[in-house]
Motif scaffolding. Sequence first.
Motif, PDB file in Angstrom:
ATOM      1  N   ASP A 108       0.833  -1.245   0.033  1.00  7.72           N
ATOM      2  CA  ASP A 108       0.103  -0.069  -0.158  1.00  7.72           C
ATOM      3  C   ASP A 108       0.684   1.271   0.108  1.00  7.72           C
ATOM      4  OD1 ASP A 108       1.106   0.085   2.605  1.00  7.72           O
ATOM      5  OD2 ASP A 108      -0.818  -0.106   3.601  1.00  7.72           O
ATOM      6  N   GLY A 109       2.012   0.895  -0.314  1.00  8.60           N
ATOM      7  CA  GLY A 109       2.828   2.355  -0.166  1.00  8.60           C
ATOM      8  C   GLY A 109       3.654   2.397   1.031  1.00  8.60           C
ATOM      9  N   ALA A 110       3.132   2.101   2.072  1.00  6.94           N
ATOM     10  CA  ALA A 110       3.662   2.154   3.422  1.00  6.94           C
ATOM     11  C   ALA A 110       3.961   0.921   4.180  1.00  6.94           C
ATOM     12  CB  ALA A 110       2.592   3.032   4.087  1.00  6.94           C
ATOM     13  N   ARG A 111       3.030  -0.120   4.253  1.00  7.76           N
ATOM     14  CA  ARG A 111       3.457  -1.326   4.880  1.00  7.76           C
ATOM     15  C   ARG A 111       4.796  -2.147   4.496  1.00  7.76           C
ATOM     16  NH1 ARG A 111      -0.727  -6.438   4.644  1.00  7.76           N
ATOM     17  NH2 ARG A 111      -0.224  -7.624   5.943  1.00  7.76           N
ATOM     18  N   THR A 112       5.463  -2.427   5.609  1.00  7.22           N
ATOM     19  CA  THR A 112       6.600  -3.377   5.355  1.00  7.22           C
ATOM     20  C   THR A 112       6.461  -4.754   6.050  1.00  7.22           C
ATOM     21  OG1 THR A 112       7.722  -2.316   6.981  1.00  7.22           O
ATOM     22  CG2 THR A 112       8.188  -1.438   4.911  1.00  7.22           C
ATOM     23  N   THR A 159       9.362  -8.630   7.713  1.00  6.77           N
ATOM     24  CA  THR A 159       9.698  -7.403   7.599  1.00  6.77           C
ATOM     25  C   THR A 159      10.525  -7.376   6.399  1.00  6.77           C
ATOM     26  OG1 THR A 159       9.517  -6.918   9.854  1.00  6.77           O
ATOM     27  CG2 THR A 159      10.659  -5.345   8.520  1.00  6.77           C
ATOM     28  N   THR A 162      12.545  -2.864   1.775  1.00  2.64           N
ATOM     29  CA  THR A 162      12.023  -1.896   0.879  1.00  2.64           C
ATOM     30  C   THR A 162      10.406  -2.054   1.007  1.00  2.64           C
ATOM     31  OG1 THR A 162      14.203  -1.962  -0.158  1.00  2.64           O
ATOM     32  CG2 THR A 162      12.099  -0.794  -1.215  1.00  2.64           C
ATOM     33  N   THR A 163       9.854  -1.057   1.060  1.00  2.00           N
ATOM     34  CA  THR A 163       8.404  -0.695   0.836  1.00  2.00           C
ATOM     35  C   THR A 163       7.961  -1.258  -0.464  1.00  2.00           C
ATOM     36  OG1 THR A 163       8.524   1.008   2.478  1.00  2.00           O
ATOM     37  CG2 THR A 163       6.421   0.583   1.537  1.00  2.00           C
ATOM     38  N   PRO A 166       2.582   0.303  -4.162  1.00  3.55           N
ATOM     39  CA  PRO A 166       1.070   0.034  -4.123  1.00  3.55           C
ATOM     40  C   PRO A 166       0.613  -1.154  -4.857  1.00  3.55           C
ATOM     41  CG  PRO A 166       1.401   2.548  -3.793  1.00  3.55           C
ATOM     42  CD  PRO A 166       2.723   1.585  -4.222  1.00  3.55           C
TER      43      PRO A 166
END
Length: 209
Positions: A108-112, A159, A162-163, A166
């Motif tokens: 989603d552009g933020a979740r890692t 984890t 790199t993110t 999206p």
Amino acid sequence: MSLAESFHEVRLPARLAFGSTAGVERRTEIATLGSGFERRSTPWAFARRRYLIGAGVRSLDDMAELVAFFEARRGPLYGFRFRDPLDFRSCAPSRSVAATDQALGVGDGARTQFGLVKAYGDVARPIAKPVAGSVRVAVDGVELAASAFSLEATTGEVTLATTPAPGAAVTAGFAFDTPVRFESDRLDVTLEGFAAGRLVAVPLIEVRL
């Protein structure tokens, strides 16, 4: 005692589980209405595994080792890792683990962070006890180097360094253990010879973590 404190990160030696029986348990509540129709529901989101081990244990040395393992866990007090003989990989038992075996989520552009899961149809079972060194991860079908992600082997949390972009699909493949405990406070052994015996079937039950 917390869940973490009540679990030992140790696996039952595979040879002590030879001849084991595996089963899957669900809890379904069924109410029969006056009209004869049924109303079915379940309080469980996921099934629970049960096992019977010890059928293949014959030598006194192996029995002594199982007794020592039982004592070290204080019987049912502490959980431990168990390799399910039928279900221990993200793929079929006859196949090799691949980084695209299971869908973990979408970027989603933020979740890692992504939790390992294994899908059984539309049921996604959380995998909390992956085998260290077995986990492979891919983003949009491209496998990542081992240095591009980290794994918490006691929780199954991955984890990414790199993110993901999206919409990018995050997948993984892995081997895993099932968290279990001894179901009974008792373990019985019958001596059948000077160097051989028979172990009464030992039940194990999956624990929620």
